[in-house]
Design an enzyme around this catalytic site. Structure first.
Site, mmCIF file in Angstrom:
data_model
loop_
_atom_site.group_PDB
_atom_site.id
_atom_site.type_symbol
_atom_site.label_atom_id
_atom_site.label_comp_id
_atom_site.label_asym_id
_atom_site.label_seq_id
_atom_site.Cartn_x
_atom_site.Cartn_y
_atom_site.Cartn_z
ATOM 1 C CB CYS A 107 81.384 16.447 132.068
ATOM 2 S SG CYS A 107 81.871 15.568 130.605
ATOM 3 C CB VAL A 145 99.402 35.179 141.418
ATOM 4 C CG1 VAL A 145 98.535 36.420 141.342
ATOM 5 C CG2 VAL A 145 99.846 34.742 140.032
ATOM 6 C CG HIS A 162 102.482 0.095 108.576
ATOM 7 N ND1 HIS A 162 103.354 0.922 109.240
ATOM 8 C CD2 HIS A 162 102.663 0.315 107.245
ATOM 9 C CE1 HIS A 162 104.050 1.598 108.346
ATOM 10 N NE2 HIS A 162 103.646 1.260 107.128
ATOM 11 C CG LEU A 216 69.336 16.470 132.859
ATOM 12 C CD1 LEU A 216 68.596 15.258 132.287
ATOM 13 C CD2 LEU A 216 69.290 16.432 134.389
ATOM 14 C CE LYS A 244 88.973 18.835 126.235
ATOM 15 N NZ LYS A 244 88.944 18.869 127.696
ATOM 16 C CB ILE A 265 91.752 24.243 133.542
ATOM 17 C CG1 ILE A 265 90.766 23.125 133.912
ATOM 18 C CG2 ILE A 265 91.014 25.503 133.081
ATOM 19 C CD1 ILE A 265 89.731 23.495 134.938
HETATM 20 P P1 FAD Z 1 79.868 17.300 137.923
HETATM 21 O O1 FAD Z 1 80.044 17.053 136.485
HETATM 22 O O2 FAD Z 1 80.510 18.482 138.526
HETATM 23 O O3 FAD Z 1 78.294 17.355 138.152
HETATM 24 C C1 FAD Z 1 77.720 17.619 139.387
HETATM 25 C C2 FAD Z 1 76.349 18.228 139.163
HETATM 26 O O4 FAD Z 1 75.683 18.264 140.423
HETATM 27 C C3 FAD Z 1 76.375 19.657 138.660
HETATM 28 O O5 FAD Z 1 75.601 19.779 137.496
HETATM 29 C C4 FAD Z 1 75.760 20.476 139.797
HETATM 30 O O6 FAD Z 1 74.928 21.522 139.317
HETATM 31 C C5 FAD Z 1 74.922 19.439 140.505
HETATM 32 N N1 FAD Z 1 74.726 19.711 141.939
HETATM 33 C C6 FAD Z 1 75.687 19.986 142.856
HETATM 34 N N2 FAD Z 1 75.136 20.105 144.076
HETATM 35 C C7 FAD Z 1 73.803 19.909 143.915
HETATM 36 C C8 FAD Z 1 72.706 19.890 144.808
HETATM 37 N N3 FAD Z 1 72.874 20.054 146.132
HETATM 38 N N4 FAD Z 1 71.471 19.672 144.298
HETATM 39 C C9 FAD Z 1 71.299 19.472 142.967
HETATM 40 N N5 FAD Z 1 72.296 19.454 142.080
HETATM 41 C C10 FAD Z 1 73.537 19.660 142.545
HETATM 42 N N6 FAD Z 1 87.405 15.597 132.703
HETATM 43 C C11 FAD Z 1 87.775 14.680 131.788
HETATM 44 O O7 FAD Z 1 87.799 13.486 132.094
HETATM 45 N N7 FAD Z 1 88.107 15.049 130.503
HETATM 46 C C12 FAD Z 1 88.101 16.338 130.124
HETATM 47 O O8 FAD Z 1 88.406 16.634 128.956
HETATM 48 C C13 FAD Z 1 87.737 17.326 131.068
HETATM 49 N N8 FAD Z 1 87.716 18.615 130.707
HETATM 50 C C14 FAD Z 1 87.337 19.555 131.635
HETATM 51 C C15 FAD Z 1 87.361 20.892 131.251
HETATM 52 C C16 FAD Z 1 86.987 21.874 132.163
HETATM 53 C C17 FAD Z 1 87.005 23.315 131.722
HETATM 54 C C18 FAD Z 1 86.564 21.503 133.470
HETATM 55 C C19 FAD Z 1 86.120 22.548 134.446
HETATM 56 C C20 FAD Z 1 86.546 20.175 133.858
HETATM 57 C C21 FAD Z 1 86.947 19.193 132.945
HETATM 58 N N9 FAD Z 1 86.978 17.836 133.289
HETATM 59 C C22 FAD Z 1 87.379 16.905 132.373
HETATM 60 C C23 FAD Z 1 86.595 17.377 134.635
HETATM 61 C C24 FAD Z 1 85.151 16.811 134.603
HETATM 62 O O9 FAD Z 1 84.285 17.814 134.127
HETATM 63 C C25 FAD Z 1 84.728 16.354 135.985
HETATM 64 O O10 FAD Z 1 85.684 15.440 136.500
HETATM 65 C C26 FAD Z 1 83.376 15.670 135.932
HETATM 66 O O11 FAD Z 1 82.391 16.516 135.400
HETATM 67 C C27 FAD Z 1 82.947 15.210 137.335
HETATM 68 O O12 FAD Z 1 81.715 14.593 137.258
HETATM 69 P P2 FAD Z 1 80.726 14.552 138.501
HETATM 70 O O13 FAD Z 1 79.539 13.780 138.051
HETATM 71 O O14 FAD Z 1 81.441 14.077 139.713
HETATM 72 O O15 FAD Z 1 80.328 16.063 138.804
HETATM 73 P P1 NAI Z 2 95.210 21.302 138.160
HETATM 74 O O1 NAI Z 2 95.283 20.719 139.510
HETATM 75 O O2 NAI Z 2 95.343 20.461 136.970
HETATM 76 O O3 NAI Z 2 96.326 22.431 138.009
HETATM 77 C C1 NAI Z 2 96.413 23.513 138.885
HETATM 78 C C2 NAI Z 2 97.819 24.066 138.808
HETATM 79 O O4 NAI Z 2 97.835 25.284 139.499
HETATM 80 C C3 NAI Z 2 98.870 23.178 139.446
HETATM 81 O O5 NAI Z 2 99.942 23.039 138.554
HETATM 82 C C4 NAI Z 2 99.265 23.915 140.708
HETATM 83 O O6 NAI Z 2 100.594 23.690 141.093
HETATM 84 C C5 NAI Z 2 99.033 25.344 140.276
HETATM 85 N N1 NAI Z 2 98.781 26.284 141.369
HETATM 86 C C6 NAI Z 2 98.057 26.091 142.484
HETATM 87 N N2 NAI Z 2 98.005 27.224 143.213
HETATM 88 C C7 NAI Z 2 98.717 28.158 142.530
HETATM 89 C C8 NAI Z 2 99.006 29.517 142.746
HETATM 90 N N3 NAI Z 2 98.565 30.176 143.820
HETATM 91 N N4 NAI Z 2 99.748 30.171 141.822
HETATM 92 C C9 NAI Z 2 100.204 29.520 140.707
HETATM 93 N N5 NAI Z 2 99.946 28.232 140.457
HETATM 94 C C10 NAI Z 2 99.192 27.552 141.339
HETATM 95 O O7 NAI Z 2 93.846 22.140 138.160
HETATM 96 P P2 NAI Z 2 93.003 22.781 136.979
HETATM 97 O O8 NAI Z 2 93.852 22.978 135.781
HETATM 98 O O9 NAI Z 2 92.306 23.944 137.569
HETATM 99 O O10 NAI Z 2 91.956 21.644 136.667
HETATM 100 C C11 NAI Z 2 91.063 21.190 137.692
HETATM 101 C C12 NAI Z 2 90.666 19.767 137.486
HETATM 102 O O11 NAI Z 2 89.847 19.625 136.346
HETATM 103 C C13 NAI Z 2 91.870 18.877 137.299
HETATM 104 O O12 NAI Z 2 92.020 18.136 138.487
HETATM 105 C C14 NAI Z 2 91.535 17.982 136.177
HETATM 106 O O13 NAI Z 2 91.451 16.667 136.635
HETATM 107 C C15 NAI Z 2 90.165 18.427 135.682
HETATM 108 N N6 NAI Z 2 90.278 18.685 134.245
HETATM 109 C C16 NAI Z 2 90.565 17.648 133.415
HETATM 110 C C17 NAI Z 2 90.751 17.856 132.075
HETATM 111 C C18 NAI Z 2 91.116 16.706 131.222
HETATM 112 O O14 NAI Z 2 90.984 15.571 131.659
HETATM 113 N N7 NAI Z 2 91.551 16.927 129.988
HETATM 114 C C19 NAI Z 2 90.628 19.176 131.476
HETATM 115 C C20 NAI Z 2 90.358 20.200 132.435
HETATM 116 C C21 NAI Z 2 90.175 19.933 133.756
#
Ligand code: FAD
Ligand code: NAI
Length: 465
Positions: free
Chosen positions: A44, A236, A444, A40, A53, A183
């Protein structure tokens, strides 16, 4: 009620879905949650916020020791080595502990976990692993997954996405990150700290789209100082993976001569897209918008009565805490209460060093929305705690409406900016003016005093600059 009938079935157990399930059960609803992963917690907990993290924390410790920063504090190390296997072990332990924790909470709240992939067979029925289930309400919380880049096929070895980038078995000598967003900069930081030479290729003329302009500029300056090579306004156009490296073809975003860049590993991080494939939304009478998202009203109702949607699959920032808050609100709305999320005040944090955090409007957006603005800025170098800790990079910026003094946005680059932003979000939720923050007593010595001083600077009265 039959065993296969529920008051509410939530599809997806990410931070949106699992939180919705727990709140629905707390409110006395017979609740099930469908999840196709083996654990589960969604993106995230399994492959997103938490594992990234864990590696950010571990790599920061390594860099501090390796770069001599610890020695400056009188902590001498010798025989320092990187044990990447142990680092990955600790990451996996964190995932196991937290995903297991959600399973425990499901049992405690008597939530049924339906294991498998859900697909609609009608407006009021889904099928999971060959069994049909009915519910008065469905919540679609299926989240998002990596957006592919045509011509750059992810093989999870040389060309990786955010999931495989968390699992590299060896530190690459060179890494190209495609996309200078959240990311790319977080995972790029991990591998740079561990020794990779990282180049970020960004299509736009600046990294970190959506953030305040001054913050984007300062962030680029600091990342360059840390050793990142930033290639902005560059696209790219193709990638060829060989046995030991990848050859990327790039060209100016506006068009022009192409060139190649070699890298041992390439990370594709150009955004994420909503998960709706295989859900058979049409059987429920639902359609997606042009961006593949499910549209809802302010209470998270889709156009089909009894079907709701939250989290990354609906419009809005793709953030775990936004999904969680929507999870609570949707469950409360289903139970007949009033669940509200204030989408104007959703903080966002990039967990690099320093952290980059913001809430509310950027200065550019505030002006575009017709506000006359007053801003106050305070450098972290003038904050006694940050200076003492040798964490002087960055600043706090408060943006207020010039007429009413109401705070419209706060932007922070600071080592603990992600923690500091909570105070700004709370102040904005209460409709604070910059004066309210300036006249609130702050402990502080804390980094948070920089927010107080930035608020004081809105009217030109900071003490320490
Ligand atoms: P998800 O977390 O994507 O969960 C959806 C779940 O639904 C999945 O487990 C999937 O398997 C399941 N599912 C999908 N379709 C079906 C189906 N038909 N039947 C059954 N199960 C299904 N956000 C932050 O706020 N802080 C961060 O530091 C952060 N770091 C991130 C780092 C990375 C590398 C990535 C990729 C994302 C990060 N995010 C971060 C973004 C965050 O993970 C997402 O915004 C968040 O998980 C969204 O929650 P959700 O519940 O909408 O969906
Ligand atoms: P992002 O939307 O943050 O960044 C994607 C970047 O790729 C943008 O700057 C965009 O201009 C660039 N881009 C798009 N197409 C391109 C191309 N063809 N060539 C070069 N650059 C290009 O998306 P990212 O980093 O993939 O993260 C996805 C989501 O996950 C975000 O929306 C974010 O909200 C969530 N996330 C949140 C984190 C956090 O809260 N700390 C950590 C990681 C992810």
């Amino acid at each position: 009620m039959a065993e296969t009938d529920f008051d509410v079935i939530i599809i997806g157990s990410g931070p949106g879905g699992y939180v919705a399930a727990i709140r629905a059960a707390q409110l006395g609803l017979k609740t099930a949650c469908v999840e196709s992963r083996e654990t589960l917690g969604g993106t995230c907990l399994n492959v997103g916020c938490i594992p990234s993290k864990a590696l950010l924390h571990a790599s920061e410790l390594y860099e501090e020791a390796h770069s001599g920063m610890l020695a400056k504090w009188g902590v001498k190390t010798s025989g320092l080595e990187l044990d990447l296997g142990a680092m990955h072990g600790t990451r996996l332990e964190a995932i196991k502990g937290l995903t297991g924790g959600i399973e425990f909470l499901f049992k405690k709240n008597k939530i049924t976990w339906l294991k498998g992939h859900a697909k609609f067979t009608a407006k009021d029925a889904i099928e999971v692993a060959g069994t049909s289930y009915k519910a008065k309400n469905f919540v679609i919380a299926t989240g998002s997954s990596v957006t592919p880049l045509p011509g750059v096929e992810v093989d999870h070895q040389r060309i990786v996405d955010s999931t495989s980038a968390l699992e590299l078995a060896k530190v690459p000598e060179t890494m190209v990150v495609i996309g200078g967003g959240v990311i790319g900069l977080e995972l790029g930081s991990v591998w740079r700290r561990l020794g990779a030479k990282v180049t970020v290729v960004e299509y736009l003329d600046q990294i970190l789209p959506g953030m305040d302009g001054e913050v984007r500029k300062e962030a680029a300056k600091l990342f360059k100082k840390q050793g990142f090579a930033l290639r902005t306004s560059t696209k790219v156009t193709g990638a060829k993976a060989g046995a030991d490296s990848v050859t990327l073809t790039v060209e100016p975003a506006a068009g022009g001569a192409s060139e190649t860049i070699e890298a041992e590993v390439v990370l594709v991080s150009i955004g994420r897209r909503p998960n709706t494939e295989g859900l058979q939304l049409d059987k429920a009478g639902l359609a997606v918008n042009q961006r593949g998202q499910i549209e809802t009203d302010h209470e998270f109702r889709t156009p089909v009565p009894g079907i709701w949607a939250i989290g990354d699959v609906i419009p809005g920032p793709m953030l775990a805490h936004k999904a969680e808050d929507e999870g609570i609100a949707v469950a409360e709305n289903i139970a007949g209460l009033t669940g509200i999320v204030n989408h104007e005040v959703i903080p966002s944090v990039v967990y690099t060093m320093p952290e980059i955090a913001g809430v509310g409007l950027t200065e550019e957006d505030a002006k575009a929305a017709g506000h006359e603005v007053k801003t106050g800025k305070f450098p972290m170098m003038a904050n006694s705690r940050a200076k003492t800790n040798r964490e002087g990079d960055g600043f706090v910026k408060v943006i207020a409406d010039a007429r009413t003094d109401r705070v419209l946005g706060v932007w922070i680059i600071a080592s603990v900016g992600g923690t500091m932003i909570a105070q700004a979000a709370q102040a904005m939720e209460f409709g604070a003016t910059s004066e309210d923050i300036a006249y609130t007593c702050h402990a502080h010595p804390t980094h948070s005093e920089a927010l107080k001083e930035a608020a004081m600077a809105v009217t030109g009265k900071p003490i320490h600059v």
